[in-house]
Write a protein that holds these residues in place. Structure first.
Motif, PDB file in Angstrom:
ATOM      1  N   GLY A  79       0.713  -1.732  -0.376  1.00  8.95           N
ATOM      2  CA  GLY A  79      -0.233   0.067   0.357  1.00  8.95           C
ATOM      3  C   GLY A  79       1.250   0.930  -0.168  1.00  8.95           C
ATOM      4  N   GLY A  80       0.213   2.047   0.205  1.00  9.18           N
ATOM      5  CA  GLY A  80       0.800   3.865   0.515  1.00  9.18           C
ATOM      6  C   GLY A  80       1.907   3.556   1.225  1.00  9.18           C
ATOM      7  N   ARG A 144      -0.259  -1.557  -4.264  1.00 10.96           N
ATOM      8  CA  ARG A 144      -1.414  -2.221  -4.143  1.00 10.96           C
ATOM      9  C   ARG A 144      -1.945  -3.378  -4.618  1.00 10.96           C
ATOM     10  N   GLY A 250      -5.898  11.591   3.715  1.00  6.04           N
ATOM     11  CA  GLY A 250      -6.823  10.879   4.453  1.00  6.04           C
ATOM     12  C   GLY A 250      -7.524  10.157   3.797  1.00  6.04           C
ATOM     13  N   ARG A 251      -7.966   9.297   3.113  1.00  6.46           N
ATOM     14  CA  ARG A 251      -8.875   8.669   2.028  1.00  6.46           C
ATOM     15  C   ARG A 251      -9.784   8.624   2.410  1.00  6.46           C
ATOM     16  N   VAL A 388      -9.413   9.063  -3.998  1.00  2.00           N
ATOM     17  CA  VAL A 388     -10.135  10.873  -3.225  1.00  2.00           C
ATOM     18  C   VAL A 388      -8.494  11.663  -3.761  1.00  2.00           C
ATOM     19  N   SER A 389      -7.325  11.493  -3.702  1.00  2.00           N
ATOM     20  CA  SER A 389      -6.079  12.099  -3.724  1.00  2.00           C
ATOM     21  C   SER A 389      -6.390  12.645  -4.783  1.00  2.00           C
ATOM     22  N   TYR A 427       1.974  13.759  -0.884  1.00  3.69           N
ATOM     23  CA  TYR A 427       2.650  12.115  -0.966  1.00  3.69           C
ATOM     24  C   TYR A 427       3.520  12.838  -0.218  1.00  3.69           C
ATOM     25  N   ARG A 430       4.393  11.081   3.326  1.00  4.34           N
ATOM     26  CA  ARG A 430       4.541   9.917   3.223  1.00  4.34           C
ATOM     27  C   ARG A 430       6.012   9.072   3.428  1.00  4.34           C
TER      28      ARG A 430
HETATM   29  P1  FBP Z   1      -2.533   3.167   2.606  1.00  6.66           P
HETATM   30  O1  FBP Z   1      -3.659   3.066   3.044  1.00  6.66           O
HETATM   31  O2  FBP Z   1      -2.042   2.376   2.088  1.00  6.66           O
HETATM   32  O3  FBP Z   1      -1.833   3.508   3.826  1.00  6.66           O
HETATM   33  O4  FBP Z   1      -2.500   4.813   1.399  1.00  6.66           O
HETATM   34  C1  FBP Z   1      -3.471   5.449   2.271  1.00  6.66           C
HETATM   35  C2  FBP Z   1      -2.972   7.157   1.219  1.00  6.66           C
HETATM   36  O5  FBP Z   1      -1.936   7.395   1.677  1.00  6.66           O
HETATM   37  C3  FBP Z   1      -4.223   7.465   1.409  1.00  6.66           C
HETATM   38  O6  FBP Z   1      -4.106   8.860   2.670  1.00  6.66           O
HETATM   39  C4  FBP Z   1      -4.298   7.636   0.099  1.00  6.66           C
HETATM   40  O7  FBP Z   1      -5.711   8.771  -0.240  1.00  6.66           O
HETATM   41  C5  FBP Z   1      -3.459   7.045  -1.209  1.00  6.66           C
HETATM   42  O8  FBP Z   1      -2.994   6.576  -0.238  1.00  6.66           O
HETATM   43  C6  FBP Z   1      -3.184   7.255  -2.574  1.00  6.66           C
HETATM   44  O9  FBP Z   1      -2.710   6.452  -2.178  1.00  6.66           O
HETATM   45  P2  FBP Z   1      -1.848   5.996  -3.588  1.00  6.66           P
HETATM   46  O10 FBP Z   1      -0.064   6.036  -3.179  1.00  6.66           O
HETATM   47  O11 FBP Z   1      -2.339   5.092  -4.717  1.00  6.66           O
HETATM   48  O12 FBP Z   1      -2.133   7.733  -5.421  1.00  6.66           O
END
Ligand code: FBP
Length: 558
Positions: A79-80, A144, A250-251, A388-389, A427, A430
């Protein structure tokens, strides 16, 4: 590996402290607590986990030393990104070496893809030496990908057998830990002895419950965002000409907005859970912002800041219904999926999609600016979530607020000036250099994962409690992942998933926010936390998130 900055190099030598209980791993013995099967659960869930549903919570206590054979363990980041991931790996590695110097840690590249394709890296002292206490997930990468289909389970089984692993550690959020529970069940059913252990990761802070205080990465990400927000508030106060509309990652849940608001005191912070609770429409939210801007303009203040949660759109009742219908439709109808690719005929495409929606949802979709319509129709992530991002809520709100202010101006009800700046902080938080809190928390999570594998626990999550106390007093537990599952509709189908923890509107952090927010609205009570501190008094260096401290002190006073 890319060159290290002086601060990155300096951080390599930081030695995270360990909870006292984790100092003698091989003399720790599991103490079973209440079985998770005694919790109320839908029978459909129990049927999915015949092997692992009845497992107890595990506490640990010191006992007789029990020597172990070397362990072979795999680790995957999923994941993220979240600051601290490399410390989970170093904590796991150091713990395995303490258990037996010949133990081995094998990293999977590119997230769960690496398990399916058997792409690995044998982790050594030398490799790890330049990743200790560093941000990012770049040692192994991430993805993911979900191990979901029978072919993927089969491929995972082949890899694990080929590598002869005693344990597999999955570092991930709610979806990845759900995956860990399914893999544990599958391996057990196949008679394999590989233990699967999850580690709670996500900057979103929504993987928490009565057993998990907080997911790792939340602390650092919020500190990175709060530094930037504090600086913007200072800028607003200095130049006195901009309104900053800041969307924060914060999705789903608004934990990040709540934490950053408590740290920085913006004029307004929108909490999605409150919007949903009070059934506020988009127009209500716009009115709330407009009222703040007009009231401040009456005091001669034409500047300020609004915090907006990334997931807001999914909590506004009219959007929630529309997105539910859209998700269902786009998952089920390949013709529409094909239409999504035809970028040129947007109007035609959106009308065609809207004709499949209920009247209210169609009205909602067609009433949006074209850019937002396009963002809502983008491909879902591998878990079926809207991305949502990629939805620019901050621009949508600016647009609507500006229109309303112009209308009020024409009616002579607003005399201020409105100049805005849209920002999105996501981003950049993170992969920041992890705070001392995240470094220590992750190092302890890695140790606990090794401890669970050593004790034969599978389908468990690594748990560290008492996090607002000194590290030496932190507690250690094995949390059966099954106990966190519930059924949810994803892409039109019922699925077992870990329930996301939303902001509790009855909880202490939200109460603190409510007590202060009226004051923030008109006064410039801005607070500038500054950058993360790694050295100095512990008040500066080791503070856990404010929301966690408020939650814990409320429990203490109950
Ligand atoms: P995780 O739940 O995998 O930790 O990721 C959360 C997040 O950072 C969210 O806040 C955001 O909406 C999403 O990842 C963005 O995802 P991507 O990296 O696929 O653009």
């Amino acid at each position: 590996m890319a060159p290290l900055s002086p601060l990155q190099r300096y951080r390599l030598s930081y030695q995270p402290s360990l909870p006292s209980i984790l100092k003698h791993l091989t003399s720790l013995h599991p103490v079973p607590q209440t079985p998770s099967s005694s919790l109320p659960r839908e029978s459909a869930l129990k049927d999915l986990f015949p092997q692992t549903a009845a497992q107890p919570f595990l506490a640990f206590q010191q006992g007789q030393e029990k020597p172990s054979n070397p362990l072979r363990v795999g680790v995957v980041l999923s994941g993220g990104q979240a600051p601290g991931g490399h410390n989970v790996i170093s904590g796991l590695y150091d713990a395995l070496k303490k258990i037996h110097p010949q133990s081995e840690l094998i990293g999977f590249y590119d997230g769960p893809n690496g398990i399916i394709k058997n792409k690995t890296l044998a982790i050594t002292d030398e490799i790890l030496a330049v990743y200790r206490n560093q941000g990012g997930f770049d040692l192994l990468g991430s993805s993911r990908t979900k191990i979901e289909s029978p072919e993927q389970f089969d491929a995972a089984e082949k890899t694990i057998k080929a590598l002869n692993l005693d344990g597999l550690v999955i570092v991930g959020g709610d979806d990845s830990n759900t995956n860990a529970a399914f893999l544990a069940e599958y391996f057990k059913r196949k008679g394999m002895n590989t233990r699967v252990v999850g580690v709670p990761k996500t900057i979103d802070g929504d993987l928490k419950n009565e057993f998990i205080d907080i997911s790792f990465g939340f602390d650092t990400a919020c500190k990175v965002y709060s530094e930037a927000i504090g600086n913007l508030l200072k800028d607003a106060l200095s130049a006195k000409k901009y309104y900053f509309f800041i969307k924060l990652m914060g999705r789903s849940a608004s934990h990040i907005v709540l934490e950053c608001a408590l740290q920085t005191h913006p004029n307004l912070a929108i909490i999605s859970e409150e919007v949903e609770g009070e059934k506020q429409t988009l127009a209500d939210i716009v009115q709330q912002i407009v009222r703040m801007i007009v009231a401040r303009a009456d005091q001669g203040k034409n500047y300020g800041a609004v915090l907006i949660p990334e997931g807001l759109i999914e909590f506004i009742p009219e959007f929630k219904q529309m997105l539910r219908e859209l998700n269902h439709l786009l998952a089920a109808d390949p013709t529409l999926a094909h239409l999504r690719e035809q970028e040129r005929h947007h109007k035609e495409r959106v009308h065609s999609i809207a004709s499949h929606l209920s009247e209210a949802s169609s009205h909602c979709l067609l009433g949006l600016p074209e850019s937002i319509q396009k963002q809502l129709l983008l491909d879902r992530d591998p878990h079926g979530n809207v991305q949502v991002s990629k939805i620019e809520t901050e621009r949508l709100l600016i647009d609507l607020v500006e229109k309303e202010l112009n209308r009020l101006k024409q009616e002579g009800k607003y005399k201020g000036k409105f100049s805005s700046q849209p920002l999105f902080f996501g981003y950049e938080g993170r992969s920041g250099l992890p705070s001392n809190f995240d470094c220590q928390y992750c190092y302890a999570l890695g140790h606990t994962a090794a401890l669970l594998i050593l004790n034969g626990a599978t389908g468990y999550m690594s748990g560290i409690g008492n996090l607002t106390q000194p590290v030496s007093d932190w507690e250690v537990a094995g949390i059966p992942i099954y106990s966190l599952l519930h059924q949810e509709t994803r892409e039109g189908k019922k699925k077992a998933v870990i329930q996301k923890a939303l902001v509790d509107l009855e909880g202490a952090p939200f109460a603190q926010f409510c007590q202060q927010r009226a004051h923030w609205l008109l006064n410039d009570d801005y607070c500038c936390p500054g950058p993360i501190q790694f050295d100095g008094p512990s008040e500066l260096t080791d503070k856990p998130p404010l929301t966690l401290s408020y939650e814990k002190s409320a429990i203490a006073y109950k």
